[in-house]
Design an enzyme around this catalytic site. Sequence first.
Site, PDB file in Angstrom:
ATOM      1  N   LEU A  50       0.866  -1.177   0.000  1.00 29.72           N
ATOM      2  CA  LEU A  50       0.000   0.000   0.000  1.00 29.72           C
ATOM      3  C   LEU A  50       0.904   1.230   0.000  1.00 29.72           C
ATOM      4  CD1 LEU A  50      -2.765  -0.782   2.679  1.00 29.72           C
ATOM      5  CD2 LEU A  50      -3.020  -0.824   0.185  1.00 29.72           C
ATOM      6  N   ASP A  51       0.440   2.309  -0.645  1.00 31.29           N
ATOM      7  CA  ASP A  51       1.171   3.566  -0.583  1.00 31.29           C
ATOM      8  C   ASP A  51       1.349   3.990   0.869  1.00 31.29           C
ATOM      9  OD1 ASP A  51       1.098   3.620  -3.340  1.00 31.29           O
ATOM     10  OD2 ASP A  51      -0.513   5.102  -3.456  1.00 31.29           O
ATOM     11  N   LYS A  52       2.399   4.732   1.138  1.00 30.98           N
ATOM     12  CA  LYS A  52       2.673   5.208   2.492  1.00 30.98           C
ATOM     13  C   LYS A  52       1.476   5.929   3.103  1.00 30.98           C
ATOM     14  CE  LYS A  52       5.714   8.344   5.068  1.00 30.98           C
ATOM     15  NZ  LYS A  52       6.840   9.319   4.973  1.00 30.98           N
ATOM     16  N   THR A  78      -1.716   5.778   2.201  1.00 27.52           N
ATOM     17  CA  THR A  78      -2.969   5.018   2.187  1.00 27.52           C
ATOM     18  C   THR A  78      -3.029   4.138   3.424  1.00 27.52           C
ATOM     19  OG1 THR A  78      -2.976   4.968  -0.240  1.00 27.52           O
ATOM     20  CG2 THR A  78      -4.373   3.368   0.881  1.00 27.52           C
TER      21      THR A  78
END
Length: 240
Positions: free
Chosen positions: A54-56, A58
């Site tokens: 997951l993106d940082k 998100t």
Amino acid sequence: MRIEDYIIFENDDMVAINKPSGLLTLPDRHNAELSSLSGLLKKKYNEIFIVHRLDKDTSGLIIFAKHAASHKYLSKLFESREVSKFYLGIVNGILPNEKGSIKESLMEHPVQAGKMVVNSKGKTSHTDYQVKETFDLYSLVEMQIHTGRMHQIRVHMKWLGHPVAVDALYGNGKPIFLSNIKKKFKLGKYVEEERPLLGRLALHSYRLEFNGYDGQIYSLEAPLPKDMNAVLQQLRKQVR
């Protein structure tokens, strides 16, 4: 942070975490291992295997494998798109359609590193969306991604004209304040500066559905974090 507080589910094969926003999935060259989710899990389990990311910024549900056989199995599930992945996001504005499907190819930005753009020469990308609630300035939207491109939801929602709220890379990045929502807002007598209700990307991975390594069918959910819930509660008060 206590990693135990963020465990949604675990068995002998995997562990599912409700990742807080701001925490890296993997350490990068600028951050120590224990400043990442995988590093914290390695400290607890000694050995852990990364299945997806997951993106940082998100928040939400992410799965790690506990052994090599489970890692191979789960990684193949994600690669072959046999995992149903659902997100909830607060986006800017009111969408013209309650639901739709975005099939715009994505590629890396030709100049700006770490950014993606819609381009017909890019990789096929597919996002379905459904509006759950609408408000004056924002909408709560469920997104299902059928491909796993970098920043896919964020770029697709920008392309739709309704970027994810507080997205500094693909939107205006402005935090959400109570004064944006409440019509007769007044700052407290002893408060010098208003603090934002939400100061990070308003995107949350909330459900994953798949067949597990043990043959069981799993539907795992991660509840919305407090900051996104706080915004939604205030938005709902204004439409009563």
